[in-house]
Design an enzyme around this catalytic site. Structure first.
Site, mmCIF file in Angstrom:
data_model
loop_
_atom_site.group_PDB
_atom_site.id
_atom_site.type_symbol
_atom_site.label_atom_id
_atom_site.label_comp_id
_atom_site.label_asym_id
_atom_site.label_seq_id
_atom_site.Cartn_x
_atom_site.Cartn_y
_atom_site.Cartn_z
ATOM 1 N N THR A 112 0.852 -1.200 0.000
ATOM 2 C CA THR A 112 0.000 0.000 0.000
ATOM 3 C C THR A 112 0.880 1.239 0.000
ATOM 4 O OG1 THR A 112 -1.855 -1.074 1.097
ATOM 5 C CG2 THR A 112 -1.667 1.297 1.411
ATOM 6 N N ARG A 148 9.098 -4.627 1.707
ATOM 7 C CA ARG A 148 9.883 -3.416 1.980
ATOM 8 C C ARG A 148 11.169 -3.324 1.154
ATOM 9 N NH1 ARG A 148 8.440 -1.309 7.846
ATOM 10 N NH2 ARG A 148 6.227 -1.712 7.652
ATOM 11 N N ARG A 161 -4.219 -14.966 -1.136
ATOM 12 C CA ARG A 161 -3.290 -14.611 -0.057
ATOM 13 C C ARG A 161 -3.966 -14.789 1.301
ATOM 14 N NH1 ARG A 161 0.109 -9.312 1.842
ATOM 15 N NH2 ARG A 161 2.124 -10.337 1.747
ATOM 16 N N ASN A 197 -4.469 -5.936 12.598
ATOM 17 C CA ASN A 197 -5.895 -5.568 12.494
ATOM 18 C C ASN A 197 -6.755 -6.340 13.480
ATOM 19 O OD1 ASN A 197 -5.987 -3.403 10.686
ATOM 20 N ND2 ASN A 197 -5.901 -4.757 8.892
ATOM 21 N N ASN A 234 -4.685 -10.593 6.458
ATOM 22 C CA ASN A 234 -4.436 -9.352 7.207
ATOM 23 C C ASN A 234 -5.660 -8.672 7.789
ATOM 24 O OD1 ASN A 234 -1.760 -9.760 6.748
ATOM 25 N ND2 ASN A 234 -1.582 -8.341 5.041
ATOM 26 N N HIS A 269 -7.250 -11.087 -2.028
ATOM 27 C CA HIS A 269 -6.664 -10.739 -0.721
ATOM 28 C C HIS A 269 -7.577 -11.260 0.387
ATOM 29 C CE1 HIS A 269 -4.582 -8.837 2.447
ATOM 30 N NE2 HIS A 269 -4.583 -7.575 2.050
ATOM 31 N N TYR A 273 -8.737 -8.213 6.653
ATOM 32 C CA TYR A 273 -9.704 -7.518 5.814
ATOM 33 C C TYR A 273 -10.939 -8.420 5.589
ATOM 34 C CZ TYR A 273 -5.945 -4.210 5.678
ATOM 35 O OH TYR A 273 -4.975 -3.321 6.074
ATOM 36 N N GLN A 321 -4.075 -7.116 -7.021
ATOM 37 C CA GLN A 321 -4.631 -7.640 -5.770
ATOM 38 C C GLN A 321 -6.014 -7.044 -5.504
ATOM 39 O OE1 GLN A 321 -3.533 -6.666 -1.719
ATOM 40 N NE2 GLN A 321 -3.014 -8.791 -1.316
HETATM 41 C C1 PHB Z 1 -1.986 -1.177 5.005
HETATM 42 O O1 PHB Z 1 -2.423 -0.295 4.251
HETATM 43 O O2 PHB Z 1 -1.446 -0.918 6.074
HETATM 44 C C2 PHB Z 1 -2.141 -2.567 4.608
HETATM 45 C C3 PHB Z 1 -2.872 -2.871 3.487
HETATM 46 C C4 PHB Z 1 -3.021 -4.186 3.123
HETATM 47 C C5 PHB Z 1 -2.460 -5.172 3.897
HETATM 48 C C6 PHB Z 1 -1.720 -4.868 5.008
HETATM 49 C C7 PHB Z 1 -1.564 -3.560 5.366
HETATM 50 O O3 PHB Z 1 -2.627 -6.444 3.564
#
Ligand code: PHB
Length: 359
Positions: free
Chosen positions: A25, A317, A226, A234, A177, A174, A179, A98
């Site tokens: 992101t 990263r 994923r 989260n 994480n 996705h 969502y 994604q």
């Molecule tokens: C974020 O924007 O922090 C973010 C977005 C998607 C993810 C993880 C973190 O899967």
């Protein structure tokens, strides 16, 4: 023995190496979700990845949870993404989009008509998001009706169609994480009493319907999924992640999917030894192409290939700061250090201005 830097076949695609770019992101899209004008350059710079998985991209206005994230739900989005896919293909790369719906990880100020975000159940996350007002607590969501669930599955199908029009090589669902899809899967966030909640079979139903809708558009071999079975980001957590995600993976094994991609570690959150045992059991259960993600470097990435832990490794990263990451890892060259202050939002600085090796 296979090398990180040698070509690999994934589904019907011949990819140039096993160093993949993880979804990241970057919050540089326009307010209406159109990818920003620098997105083309940013992704073209990184086309040396065996596969680019784009930043998370909302499938509908309700799917948005952060300021300036891109969408794939209208023609302006398709046109802008077309520039990106053309650039990546011209540079010899491959790119999956994604598909994202944030569910409860949103704020009323980001939602159509300032409505409450949609989620399986009306349980507020202990989490924050990025809005016009800066970082704020997420809003209390509203439980989706059965009609809203059907509409959301239809939104995934439509977004998958838009992604085809935009020229992507495939899509990643996705489901990680914390969502929306993950919120349906895990019992901490799903307390529904209808056919989408309660028993494991019911909690997996939404994922299955989304995957089947997307497969209808793309065929299974261009669809990846994923997951983050042990993730706590989260405000997530399942009472029995091994059984829950074991069933998810058994279900996914029924399709001839492009890949499974798992977040083995999340930045800044230490995984426990129990997590690692669970993760390994889950990976062992998967029968297809596996993408490992989370804290890998060149050596540990190669070791993951050598030990057959993974078929490819997705780097996050390191790819922000090193557009030519595969080359740098192969040459064991020094890596640019990512600047966290420019990760989310801003301009070209920290986005398209990291130096290549030779420059
Ligand atoms: C974020 O924007 O922090 C973010 C977005 C998607 C993810 C993880 C973190 O899967």
């Amino acid at each position: 023995m296979a090398s990180l830097f040698e070509p690999v076949k994934m589904g019907d695609l011949q990819l140039s190496n096993r160093v993949f770019m993880a979804p990241l992101t970057r919050n540089r899209a326009l307010a209406d979700g159109t990818p920003g004008e620098l997105a083309e350059k940013y992704y073209r710079q990184r086309a040396g990845a065996g596969l680019i998985i784009t930043e998370a991209t909302q499938i509908s206005p309700q799917g948005k949870g952060y300021l300036n994230t891109p969408g794939i739900h209208d023609d302006a989005h398709v046109n802008a993404w077309q520039q990106v896919t053309r650039a990546v293909h011209e540079a010899g790369g491959h790119v999956f989009l994604q598909l994202w719906h944030v569910g409860r990880i949103s704020h009323t100020s980001l939602q159509p008509d300032n409505a409450a975000p949609l989620a399986p159940s009306a349980i507020k996350a202990n989490s924050q998001t990025f809005t016009e007002q800066g970082m704020v607590d997420v809003s209390t969501p509203r439980a989706m009706t059965a009609d809203e669930i059907r509409q959301t599955v239809a939104d995934y199908r439509q977004a998958a169609e838009y992604a085809r029009q935009a020229g992507f090589d495939g899509v990643e669902v996705h489901a990680a994480n914390g969502y929306l899809i993950d919120q349906f899967i895990q019992d901490r966030t799903n307390q529904r009493e209808d056919e989408y909640g309660g028993e494991l079979e019911n909690r997996i139903r939404f994922l299955t319907e989304v995957v089947e809708a997307v497969i209808d558009v793309w065929g299974p071999r261009c669809v990846g999924v994923r997951l983050s079975p042990t993730g706590t980001f989260n405000d997530m957590g399942d009472s029995d992640p091994l059984s829950t995600f074991g069933a998810v993976i058994n279900g996914l094994n029924n399709y001839d999917l492009a890949y499974l991609h798992m977040v083995e570690n999340f930045p800044g959150i230490e995984s426990t030894s129990d997590d690692r045992v669970i993760m390994q059991e889950l990976i062992d259960r998967w029968s297809g192409f596996y993408i490992a993600n989370g804290g890998y470097d060149g050596d540990s990435g190669q070791a993951a290939i050598d030990s057959r832990h993974a078929d490819a490794v997705a780097y996050g990263r390191p790819f922000i700061a090193n557009p030519d990451l595969p080359l740098r890892l192969q040459q064991q060259a020094e890596l640019n250090v990512p600047d966290e202050t420019t990760f989310y939002g801003g301009d070209a600085h920290g986005y398209t201005d990291y130096p290549f090796l030779q420059s």
